[in-house]
Design an enzyme around this catalytic site. Structure first.
Site, PDB file in Angstrom:
ATOM      1  N   HIS A 227     -38.753  34.300  10.684  1.00 37.21           N
ATOM      2  CA  HIS A 227     -39.087  34.511   9.120  1.00 37.21           C
ATOM      3  C   HIS A 227     -39.251  33.632   8.542  1.00 37.21           C
ATOM      4  O   HIS A 227     -40.296  33.713   7.774  1.00 37.21           O
ATOM      5  CB  HIS A 227     -38.113  35.652   8.908  1.00 37.21           C
ATOM      6  CG  HIS A 227     -38.417  36.340   7.538  1.00 37.21           C
ATOM      7  ND1 HIS A 227     -39.349  37.538   7.498  1.00 37.21           N
ATOM      8  CD2 HIS A 227     -38.347  36.025   6.136  1.00 37.21           C
ATOM      9  CE1 HIS A 227     -39.604  37.874   6.419  1.00 37.21           C
ATOM     10  NE2 HIS A 227     -38.952  37.036   5.512  1.00 37.21           N
ATOM     11  N   TYR A 231     -42.685  31.987   5.775  1.00 35.39           N
ATOM     12  CA  TYR A 231     -42.949  31.149   4.377  1.00 35.39           C
ATOM     13  C   TYR A 231     -43.352  29.923   4.566  1.00 35.39           C
ATOM     14  O   TYR A 231     -43.572  29.067   3.693  1.00 35.39           O
ATOM     15  CB  TYR A 231     -41.504  31.210   3.789  1.00 35.39           C
ATOM     16  CG  TYR A 231     -41.261  32.879   3.505  1.00 35.39           C
ATOM     17  CD1 TYR A 231     -41.739  33.345   2.507  1.00 35.39           C
ATOM     18  CD2 TYR A 231     -40.162  33.319   4.043  1.00 35.39           C
ATOM     19  CE1 TYR A 231     -41.348  34.611   2.040  1.00 35.39           C
ATOM     20  CE2 TYR A 231     -39.883  34.772   3.849  1.00 35.39           C
ATOM     21  CZ  TYR A 231     -40.543  35.171   2.868  1.00 35.39           C
ATOM     22  OH  TYR A 231     -40.253  36.583   2.506  1.00 35.39           O
ATOM     23  N   HIS A 378     -49.981  44.448   9.067  1.00 35.47           N
ATOM     24  CA  HIS A 378     -49.169  43.627   7.959  1.00 35.47           C
ATOM     25  C   HIS A 378     -49.213  42.134   8.194  1.00 35.47           C
ATOM     26  O   HIS A 378     -49.655  41.257   7.177  1.00 35.47           O
ATOM     27  CB  HIS A 378     -47.640  44.071   7.789  1.00 35.47           C
ATOM     28  CG  HIS A 378     -47.001  43.049   6.901  1.00 35.47           C
ATOM     29  ND1 HIS A 378     -46.872  43.078   5.706  1.00 35.47           N
ATOM     30  CD2 HIS A 378     -46.072  42.137   7.536  1.00 35.47           C
ATOM     31  CE1 HIS A 378     -46.067  41.976   5.374  1.00 35.47           C
ATOM     32  NE2 HIS A 378     -45.519  41.339   6.385  1.00 35.47           N
ATOM     33  N   PHE A 379     -49.329  41.645   9.474  1.00 30.86           N
ATOM     34  CA  PHE A 379     -49.227  40.338   9.846  1.00 30.86           C
ATOM     35  C   PHE A 379     -50.614  39.601   9.356  1.00 30.86           C
ATOM     36  O   PHE A 379     -50.876  38.667   8.925  1.00 30.86           O
ATOM     37  CB  PHE A 379     -48.930  40.320  11.148  1.00 30.86           C
ATOM     38  CG  PHE A 379     -48.719  38.688  11.722  1.00 30.86           C
ATOM     39  CD1 PHE A 379     -47.604  37.929  11.317  1.00 30.86           C
ATOM     40  CD2 PHE A 379     -49.522  38.340  12.590  1.00 30.86           C
ATOM     41  CE1 PHE A 379     -47.273  36.762  11.506  1.00 30.86           C
ATOM     42  CE2 PHE A 379     -49.367  36.851  13.358  1.00 30.86           C
ATOM     43  CZ  PHE A 379     -48.271  36.261  12.782  1.00 30.86           C
ATOM     44  N   HIS A 380     -51.542  40.372   9.816  1.00 29.10           N
ATOM     45  CA  HIS A 380     -52.945  40.129   9.463  1.00 29.10           C
ATOM     46  C   HIS A 380     -53.418  39.869   8.085  1.00 29.10           C
ATOM     47  O   HIS A 380     -54.103  39.424   7.592  1.00 29.10           O
ATOM     48  CB  HIS A 380     -54.170  40.732  10.262  1.00 29.10           C
ATOM     49  CG  HIS A 380     -54.108  40.351  11.618  1.00 29.10           C
ATOM     50  ND1 HIS A 380     -53.278  40.894  12.401  1.00 29.10           N
ATOM     51  CD2 HIS A 380     -55.068  39.489  12.290  1.00 29.10           C
ATOM     52  CE1 HIS A 380     -53.579  40.184  13.675  1.00 29.10           C
ATOM     53  NE2 HIS A 380     -54.528  39.557  13.585  1.00 29.10           N
ATOM     54  N   ARG A 443     -47.963  48.304  19.333  1.00 29.56           N
ATOM     55  CA  ARG A 443     -48.310  46.916  19.132  1.00 29.56           C
ATOM     56  C   ARG A 443     -48.412  46.180  20.503  1.00 29.56           C
ATOM     57  O   ARG A 443     -47.725  46.804  21.360  1.00 29.56           O
ATOM     58  CB  ARG A 443     -47.598  46.072  18.240  1.00 29.56           C
ATOM     59  CG  ARG A 443     -46.275  45.948  18.271  1.00 29.56           C
ATOM     60  CD  ARG A 443     -45.441  45.222  17.357  1.00 29.56           C
ATOM     61  NE  ARG A 443     -46.136  43.841  16.936  1.00 29.56           N
ATOM     62  CZ  ARG A 443     -45.246  43.112  16.332  1.00 29.56           C
ATOM     63  NH1 ARG A 443     -43.944  43.219  16.044  1.00 29.56           N
ATOM     64  NH2 ARG A 443     -45.860  41.855  15.993  1.00 29.56           N
ATOM     65  N   ARG A 444     -48.991  45.173  20.699  1.00 26.58           N
ATOM     66  CA  ARG A 444     -49.037  44.201  21.995  1.00 26.58           C
ATOM     67  C   ARG A 444     -49.565  45.216  23.171  1.00 26.58           C
ATOM     68  O   ARG A 444     -49.316  44.864  24.261  1.00 26.58           O
ATOM     69  CB  ARG A 444     -47.452  43.784  21.990  1.00 26.58           C
ATOM     70  CG  ARG A 444     -46.946  43.191  20.962  1.00 26.58           C
ATOM     71  CD  ARG A 444     -45.676  42.527  21.636  1.00 26.58           C
ATOM     72  NE  ARG A 444     -44.785  41.717  20.324  1.00 26.58           N
ATOM     73  CZ  ARG A 444     -43.598  42.478  19.894  1.00 26.58           C
ATOM     74  NH1 ARG A 444     -43.655  43.737  20.077  1.00 26.58           N
ATOM     75  NH2 ARG A 444     -43.145  41.564  18.983  1.00 26.58           N
TER      76      ARG A 444
END
Length: 553
Positions: A227, A231, A378-380, A443-444
């Site tokens: 996580h 950041y 979300h990651f993208h 996913r994946r």
């Protein structure tokens, strides 16, 4: 020079520029290869394409994740931070520069080792490399060298900061340098987790020294790192938003103190929150999960501080240029300058990205989207849009600054087109992922693994949207590479500004307490110990039969 009528005298030292450029060359090579793997991945997910030459879907997925999420970002971030420290705190010492080169080569050797194993299909374990998936030992050795290389480079940055502090006692350090050191410190603390699980657990298991490992501890140590890694990507973008963009649009810093406080809050609250990635996993007491969910939501505070600061700066600049009405300032912003427009698209994308992150971190709503392609969407939005577009915006002025060239009007126009192309492509791809995720699409996974599911027909339109978006994004990558090559080798010789905003003339002095590293690192350590000590003890004491935990034999 776009956006300014003055020639800057503040330049990154030529020797430091070479070190930074080495990182950018590696970063954009990773972007090209990882982007191609990403295109192949979304085409396979659409069910309309099969990989040639016996290439496996998870092999492509691993290439895409490792090269873009870890390698491309790491090279870019350290290249940017080296140049930022050199520009604001002064030229690196010979020793620091030498350490930077050593770190770069160690990082590169590690990258080549890991990439070789992935290409040989000996490490198709995805970006997260969760056990019980097992890769060749050389893959883990390569990842270890990547981390070690960054530690060496980070030490060079810290040495430059310490040198500045000794030469300027009683003064507040330059804001960009301070931000780079905060991000480096966070990286050092966070990578302890992934280094521990790789060296103590996974590598001995991969070498055959042990038969089993404790998967729960391994995943916990990974997300202790995983996580704050988010950041680590985001804070360099914030560096540009806080310090670079205000200068580009003709303004000043909104608040030096607010910027430093927001970065310190990210340091404090980014690490003890890994459990919110493990909310569905057994073996962790729900009370500790809930505590880390609360700590996760505290990160919203510096994010809102940043939004307030940015839009406050935009309005101030717009009204200084004669804007009237509630939103008149919006029209006064320099939309024809890629150095502003491309990062601004990333800023806007961070609004829905942040909202989606709150869903992911929620103790209840996470149950709906956990392990679905919503998370990938979300990651993208976060990394692949907000962060990456800001990185592109940085490169459009930093690359010519480092190579002694100019950002021409033609390249500036092409850069704006690239930003728009990226936004359109990501709208299709990330939007398709979010909607498919709400319908339960995993996913994946490739189409071949879920095509027989009863609800698969509902997902197909959104999978096709992902393929369309991924294709558009690959066009955006081609445009970025064209611009990068031009700015690095072919653009006209000249001087391009390294924009650094200054504080307003009547701004209050920044308190020296922000430079009290014993205080901030001490609080960080206490929060980590509070959030992880008892849960880890519980995991070790109640490990299932056969799980080795931290024992090698």
């Amino acid at each position: 020079m776009l956006g300014s009528s003055k020639k800057t005298k503040a330049k990154v030292d030529r020797r430091d520029a070479k070190l930074s450029m080495a990182h950018f060359y590696a970063s954009f090579i990773a972007l090209a290869l990882g982007g191609l793997a990403g295109l192949l991945q979304v085409l396979v997910r659409s069910g309309k394409f099969e990989l040639p030459f016996g290439i496996g879907y998870y092999q492509v997925l691993t290439v895409h994740g490792v090269l873009l999420a870890l390698i491309m970002t790491t090279y870019f971030i350290f290249g940017f931070q080296i140049s930022a420290v050199s520009r604001t705190a002064g030229t690196l010492s010979n020793g620091a520069r030498k350490a930077g080169w050593i770190g770069f080569f160690v990082l590169t050797i590690g990258t080549l080792l890991a990439a070789t194993m992935i290409l040989l299909n000996e490490a198709s374990v995805l970006f997260t490399f969760y056990a019980p998936l097992q890769a060749h030992p050389i893959f883990y050795i390569g990842l270890t060298l990547v981390i070690v290389g960054t530690w060496i480079e980070g030490s060079a940055l810290i040495a430059s900061y310490v040198k500045w502090r000794k030469a300027n006692p009683g003064k507040v350090s330059p804001l960009l340098t301070f931000m780079a050191i905060i991000n480096t410190a966070m990286w050092f603390v966070a990578t302890i987790g992934v280094a521990t699980t790789v060296l103590v657990q996974i590598l001995p298991w991969s070498l055959g020294l042990v038969d089993t490992i404790d998967v729960l501890i391994s995943r916990t140590l990974f997300w202790y790192f995983g996580h704050p890694l988010v950041y680590f990507w985001l804070l360099p973008a914030y560096m540009a938003w806080y310090v670079i963009v205000p200068k580009v649009i003709g303004g000043k810093l909104f608040s030096d103190s607010l910027a430093r406080m927001s970065f310190i809050l990210f340091l404090l609250f980014s690490i003890p929150v890994g459990f919110h990635h493990q909310l569905t996993e057994p073996g962790i007491d729900p009370a500790w999960k809930f505590l880390q969910v609360i700590l996760t939501f505290l990160v919203v505070i510096p994010s809102l501080m940043t939004a307030f600061s940015l839009f406050g700066t935009f309005e101030t600049v717009g009204r200084a240029k004669g804007a009237k009405g509630l939103l008149g300032w919006f029209k006064k912003l320099p939309w024809g300058d890629a150095r502003f427009t491309v990062p601004f698209i990333g800023m806007v994308a961070f609004i829905p990205a942040g909202a989606g992150g709150m869903v992911n971190a929620s103790f209840q709503m996470n149950q709906v989207v956990h392990n679905t392609v919503w998370v990938t969407g979300h990651f993208h939005l976060t990394l692949a849009t907000s962060v990456v577009l800001t990185f592109f915006g940085i490169s459009y002025w930093l690359i010519p600054h480092l190579t002694g060239r100019k950002l021409t009007k033609k390249m500036n126009k092409l850069a704006i087109i690239q930003g728009i192309v990226w936004a359109v492509g990501m709208t299709f791809m990330s939007g398709g992922m979010h909607f498919a995720g709400l319908l339960g699409a995993p996913r994946r996974s490739s189409f071949s693994t879920y095509g027989d599911a009863p609800q698969a027909l509902e997902w197909i339109p959104y999978q096709i949207a992902q393929a369309v978006g991924g294709t558009i994004l690959f066009i955006g990558i081609i445009l970025v590479l064209i611009i990068f090559i031009n700015l690095a080798f072919f653009a006209p010789k000249g001087e391009e500004e390294f924009p650094v905003a200054e504080a307003p003339e009547k701004a209050e002095a920044t308190p020296l307490v922000f430079e009290n590293w014993k205080l901030w690192l001490g609080i960080t350590a206490l929060l980590i110990l509070f959030a992880y000590t008892i849960p880890l003890i519980d995991m070790i004491q109640n490990a299932p039969p056969g799980a080795k935990g931290f024992k090698l034999f």
